[in-house]
Design a protein around this motif. Structure first.
Motif, short mmCIF file in Angstrom:
data_model
loop_
_atom_site.label_atom_id
_atom_site.label_comp_id
_atom_site.label_asym_id
_atom_site.label_seq_id
_atom_site.Cartn_x
_atom_site.Cartn_y
_atom_site.Cartn_z
N UNK A 133 0.85 -1.19 0.00
CA UNK A 133 0.00 0.00 0.00
C UNK A 133 0.89 1.25 0.00
N UNK A 134 0.47 2.28 -0.74
CA UNK A 134 1.25 3.53 -0.79
C UNK A 134 0.31 4.71 -0.95
N UNK A 135 0.90 5.91 -0.92
CA UNK A 135 0.12 7.15 -1.02
C UNK A 135 -0.27 7.44 -2.45
N UNK A 136 -1.10 6.61 -3.03
CA UNK A 136 -1.50 6.73 -4.43
C UNK A 136 -0.66 5.81 -5.31
N UNK A 137 -0.93 5.88 -6.62
CA UNK A 137 -0.23 4.99 -7.55
C UNK A 137 1.18 5.48 -7.89
N UNK A 138 1.42 6.79 -7.82
CA UNK A 138 2.73 7.31 -8.23
C UNK A 138 3.88 6.72 -7.43
N UNK A 139 3.79 6.61 -6.09
CA UNK A 139 4.90 5.98 -5.37
C UNK A 139 5.12 4.53 -5.77
N UNK A 140 4.05 3.83 -6.15
CA UNK A 140 4.21 2.44 -6.60
C UNK A 140 5.01 2.41 -7.90
N UNK A 141 4.71 3.32 -8.82
CA UNK A 141 5.46 3.38 -10.07
C UNK A 141 6.93 3.70 -9.79
N UNK A 142 7.14 4.71 -8.96
CA UNK A 142 8.53 5.08 -8.62
C UNK A 142 9.26 3.90 -7.98
N UNK A 143 8.59 3.23 -7.06
CA UNK A 143 9.24 2.10 -6.36
C UNK A 143 9.55 0.96 -7.32
N UNK A 192 11.46 6.37 1.69
CA UNK A 192 10.85 7.58 1.12
C UNK A 192 9.74 8.09 2.03
N UNK A 193 9.04 7.16 2.69
CA UNK A 193 7.92 7.55 3.56
C UNK A 193 6.67 7.89 2.80
N UNK A 194 6.48 7.32 1.60
CA UNK A 194 5.33 7.65 0.76
C UNK A 194 4.13 6.78 1.11
N UNK A 195 3.76 6.80 2.40
CA UNK A 195 2.65 5.96 2.85
C UNK A 195 1.32 6.67 2.68
N UNK A 196 0.29 5.89 2.47
CA UNK A 196 -1.07 6.45 2.53
C UNK A 196 -1.41 6.73 3.99
N UNK A 197 -2.14 7.82 4.27
CA UNK A 197 -2.52 8.11 5.66
C UNK A 197 -3.28 6.93 6.28
N UNK A 198 -3.04 6.69 7.56
CA UNK A 198 -3.59 5.50 8.20
C UNK A 198 -5.11 5.51 8.22
N UNK A 199 -5.72 6.64 8.54
CA UNK A 199 -7.19 6.69 8.59
C UNK A 199 -7.79 6.32 7.24
N UNK A 200 -7.20 6.83 6.15
CA UNK A 200 -7.70 6.53 4.82
C UNK A 200 -7.51 5.05 4.47
N UNK A 201 -6.41 4.46 4.95
CA UNK A 201 -6.20 3.03 4.72
C UNK A 201 -7.26 2.20 5.43
N UNK A 202 -7.50 2.51 6.69
CA UNK A 202 -8.51 1.78 7.46
C UNK A 202 -9.88 1.91 6.80
N UNK A 203 -10.21 3.13 6.37
CA UNK A 203 -11.50 3.37 5.74
C UNK A 203 -11.62 2.62 4.42
N UNK A 204 -10.56 2.62 3.62
CA UNK A 204 -10.60 1.93 2.32
C UNK A 204 -10.77 0.43 2.52
N UNK A 205 -10.12 -0.13 3.53
CA UNK A 205 -10.28 -1.57 3.81
C UNK A 205 -11.74 -1.90 4.08
N UNK A 206 -12.37 -1.12 4.90
CA UNK A 206 -13.76 -1.39 5.24
C UNK A 206 -14.67 -1.19 4.04
N UNK A 207 -14.37 -0.16 3.25
CA UNK A 207 -15.24 0.11 2.10
C UNK A 207 -15.11 -0.95 1.02
N UNK A 208 -13.88 -1.39 0.72
CA UNK A 208 -13.69 -2.42 -0.31
C UNK A 208 -14.44 -3.70 0.02
#
Length: 432
Positions: A113-123, A292-308
């Motif tokens: 998991x990352x702060x959007x798709x751009x960090x995944x591409x960079x990584x 790099x520290x390009x993490x998605x914010x924790x609250x948004x991660x928790x929320x996305x897990x529940x929503x998916x």
């Protein structure tokens, strides 16, 4: 009294305080054009804005369930650092999402998991490439040229055309695969809104597997495929999204998926993306992003897990989302089809996926217009119609092709703008 530092030197290409890579890094053409439009709007000029690959919250609000879950997570104090590879619940939710929607069940160690798709591409670039390694990518495509520059890689650019929906063929890629370390493909494609043909992708993947078997025998590093399919849930008509691994299962060790909620759920600013692939690759990408520290914010991660995991809510939202995006794309496509039928030098490719329409204004050489950018400026000035030339996506030739993005406008705005576009095109033809 404050120390006045307002006279500090401004940035320049000759600035010796920064490194060579940064001096050669080109800024985003899309953001430059967006700044022009903001200036026009600030002066009171209404513009049909089809430039940025974003969503207007007025036209495309994020799902209510996702919004509420973000608020609940914040209220519950989910505001500290997340794990470097992502909150476990979200990685599990992505694992289930891929299994039920794509028929691919990956181990949790293969989900990052990352702060959007751009960090995944960079990584992915950073984990695979050493300076001087060859990265192959088609143009037009989004930002591969910039990532290759930042990594000191050697770019091999494959120029595509409208006949193949701006997708590369095996015949075009074949001469470069034996020396490549990374191949970058995207479907649905930004900027064109087209999707790869399943048989064409199968042929490319079979050739990659063949290449890697030969490399293994020689003790060489494999060729990796980065498959950006962040728009995959937005496909229209009879077009079906396919993945390399479902077509050729032997591709699993060599494929990294780029994905997230930015486009599927109109949540570009929520910044939750993920990479999926073989743990050998994903673990190294995790290490890169950990520094790099390009993490998605924790609250948004928790929320996305529940929503998916709320499959009824997500399916209902995606059905409505596809319908809304397709209505805008079809409005544009119908309008340009009418212009073409009337004998005007314009054409558009029928919508297949994503939020984009490819349109060609065959106007270079008419009425003093010598470049795509000149065409863009004329349509912005005269028709208040804003779009992005394919040059912003690595294509060098002035072929008259443009990306039109529908996430920040309405069907009414599109239908209101099309007569202005037609009038401007006729005016250009009259003035040549």
């Amino acid at each position: 009294m404050a120390l006045d530092l307002t006279s500090l030197p401004r940035p320049s290409r000759d600035d010796t305080t920064v490194g060579t890579m940064v001096r050669g890094l080109v800024g985003s053409e899309i953001l430059r054009i967006a700044a022009e439009i903001r200036e026009l709007v600030a002066r009171g000029t209404p513009v049909c804005n089809l430039t940025v690959g974003d969503f207007s919250p007025k036209e495309f609000p994020i799902p209510t369930g996702l919004r509420d879950q973000i608020g609940a997570a914040l209220q519950a104090g989910e505001t500290n650092y997340p794990p470097s590879d992502g909150v476990l619940e979200l990685r599990q939710a992505v694992q289930r999402f891929y299994e039920r929607s794509l028929g691919l069940k990956y181990p949790l160690e293969g989900i990052l998991i990352a702060g959007g798709a751009r960090p995944i591409i960079y990584a992915a670039y950073r984990a695979v490439l050493d300076p001087g390694d060859v990265v192959v990518y088609p143009v037009p495509s989004w930002n591969n040229n910039h990532y290759a520059h930042m990594l000191g890689a050697r770019s091999v650019v494959v120029t595509t055309d409208a006949a193949s929906g701006f997708m590369p063929t095996l015949a075009q890629l074949e001469p470069h695969l034996s020396t490549a370390r990374l191949l970058c493909l995207c479907s649905p494609l930004n900027p064109t809104g087209t999707m790869v043909d399943p048989e064409a992708l199968r042929a490319i993947c079979e050739r990659i597997v063949q290449e890697n078997r030969a490399r293994e025998g020689r003790g060489q590093k494999p060729l990796i495929l980065m498959y950006d399919h962040i728009y995959w849930v937005l496909s229209f008509g009879g077009t079906k999204h396919v993945t390399p691994v479902e077509l050729v299962p032997e591709m699993a060790p060599y494929t990294v998926f780029v994905d997230g909620i930015s486009k599927a759920f109109a949540a570009t600013g929520v910044r939750v993306g993920w990479g999926v692939g073989a743990p050998t690759l994903i673990s190294r990408m995790r290490d890169v992003l950990g520094h790099v520290g390009a993490w998605a914010p924790k609250a948004e991660q928790v929320a996305t897990a529940r929503y998916l995991d709320d499959t009824q809510a997500t399916e209902a939202f995606l059905t409505a989302m596809r319908s809304s995006v397709e209505a805008r794309l079809e409005a544009l496509h119908r309008g340009f089809a009418r212009m073409k039928d009337a004998g005007l030098p314009v054409r558009a490719i029928a919508p297949q996926g994503a939020i984009y329409l490819s349109v060609q204004f065959d106007l270079v050489g008419r009425d003093g217009l010598t470049t795509n950018d000149a065409i863009r400026k004329r349509l912005l000035e005269k028709a208040r119609f804003a779009m992005v030339p394919f040059q912003a996506f690595g294509l060098k030739e002035d072929t008259g092709w443009f990306r039109l993005s529908v996430g920040a406008t309405s069907v009414a705005e599109i239908e209101d703008a099309l007569p202005r576009v037609e009038a401007t095109v006729r005016e250009i033809l009259a003035g040549q």
